[in-house]
Design an enzyme around this catalytic site. Sequence first.
Site, PDB file in Angstrom:
ATOM      1  N   TYR A   1       2.799  -2.212  13.152  1.00 11.81           N
ATOM      2  CA  TYR A   1       1.711  -1.814  14.046  1.00 11.81           C
ATOM      3  C   TYR A   1       1.407  -2.907  15.060  1.00 11.81           C
ATOM      4  CZ  TYR A   1       1.131   1.596  10.300  1.00 11.81           C
ATOM      5  OH  TYR A   1       1.346   2.558   9.363  1.00 11.81           O
TER       6      TYR A   1
ATOM      7  N   SER B   1       2.726   4.327   4.504  1.00 12.49           N
ATOM      8  CA  SER B   1       3.459   4.419   5.780  1.00 12.49           C
ATOM      9  C   SER B   1       4.889   3.903   5.733  1.00 12.49           C
ATOM     10  CB  SER B   1       2.700   3.688   6.870  1.00 12.49           C
ATOM     11  OG  SER B   1       1.640   4.501   7.285  1.00 12.49           O
TER      12      SER B   1
ATOM     13  N   TYR C   1       2.501  15.645   4.917  1.00  7.90           N
ATOM     14  CA  TYR C   1       2.343  14.227   5.273  1.00  7.90           C
ATOM     15  C   TYR C   1       1.605  13.462   4.156  1.00  7.90           C
ATOM     16  CZ  TYR C   1       0.481  10.105   7.713  1.00  7.90           C
ATOM     17  OH  TYR C   1       0.125   8.830   8.041  1.00  7.90           O
TER      18      TYR C   1
ATOM     19  N   LYS D   1       7.371   6.374   6.586  1.00  6.13           N
ATOM     20  CA  LYS D   1       7.643   6.764   7.985  1.00  6.13           C
ATOM     21  C   LYS D   1       9.072   6.424   8.395  1.00  6.13           C
ATOM     22  CE  LYS D   1       2.896   6.720   9.786  1.00  6.13           C
ATOM     23  NZ  LYS D   1       1.947   6.521   8.692  1.00  6.13           N
TER      24      LYS D   1
ATOM     25  N   VAL E   1      -0.333   0.978   3.629  1.00  5.93           N
ATOM     26  CA  VAL E   1      -1.667   0.551   3.175  1.00  5.93           C
ATOM     27  C   VAL E   1      -1.816   0.596   1.652  1.00  5.93           C
ATOM     28  CG1 VAL E   1      -2.911   1.053   5.325  1.00  5.93           C
ATOM     29  CG2 VAL E   1      -2.692   2.843   3.578  1.00  5.93           C
TER      30      VAL E   1
END
Length: 300
Positions: free
Chosen positions: A236, A62, A190, A65, A254
């Site tokens: 998050y 991530s 993705y 992102k 992760v």
Amino acid sequence: METNFLDKLLADARPLAFKGQVANYIPLLGLADPQKLGLCVAEPDGALISSGDWQERFSIQSISKILVFTLSLIDSGFDKVLEKVSIESTDDAFNSIVNLETKNNHRPLNPLINAGAIVCLTLIDGKNMHEKFTRVLEFTRLLARNSSIEVDEDIYLSEKATAARNRALTYYMLSTGAIEGDVEAILDAYFRICSMMVTCADLARIALVYAQGGAGFFPKEIARTVKAAMCVCGMYDESGQVAVEVGLPTKSGVGGGLLSVAPNRFGIGIYGPALTDKGSSVAGLEVLKKLSKELDLSIF
Ligand code: GLU
């Protein structure tokens, strides 16, 4: 900054890895050695100071992102992107679906959760999803100054084979009009992006670009927006705690990576695959807290 100082930070934090667990919902990530810990700091002149397992390669997950969000702003502009995704925190997990139905008129709450990143990915230039993926790969190589960054095919396939949740939330977004197009092709891009293999040095160099306001690669306004998003939602549902304890725009993945930006000072890349229950490196966060405290890096 001395290498010895970084060595000591790692030695102190390494035992904390036992408190976490490597991600195994993507089966191949479960093979990582939870004891690994590496750190790399990029100084303003680009010099790198490194310690521990900083040469270890791991999937960016991530952390990509922030690159996808940056490119969507470059290619589609603020108005179009912010019409599709807002920049608000969530107290749900990175792959949560619930808010897409109940909040924000079906728009993902922010670009750094899975739903928001998938929307931003569709807003990147490219005639098809493969071209959009290639644009993200090239951009990552450019900012990291590393033309050898590649996708790990096995990790990509491992995520693709076990991605029921991401499939569910992407099809849900198709049903509400949050995205358009071929869901499987969007997800394929993705998963490939999440499976780009990087080291702490790559993350530190990318972070330095943001620390230097885009460093000429993109406008300062975009760097500022992405850093603000990282503070609000980069970690998050532990973003608030990280704001207090670290005080730097930070993004987790992760795969065990952490990318952290010390504005006008350093780019920081950390690897430690044993994760908190929120999906970020346990020992890596400890290193980051200490680094920020010792060098008085908090922006707050
Ligand atoms: N590829 C992962 C997923 O979509 C990324 C999650 C993360 O790194 O936080 O589940």
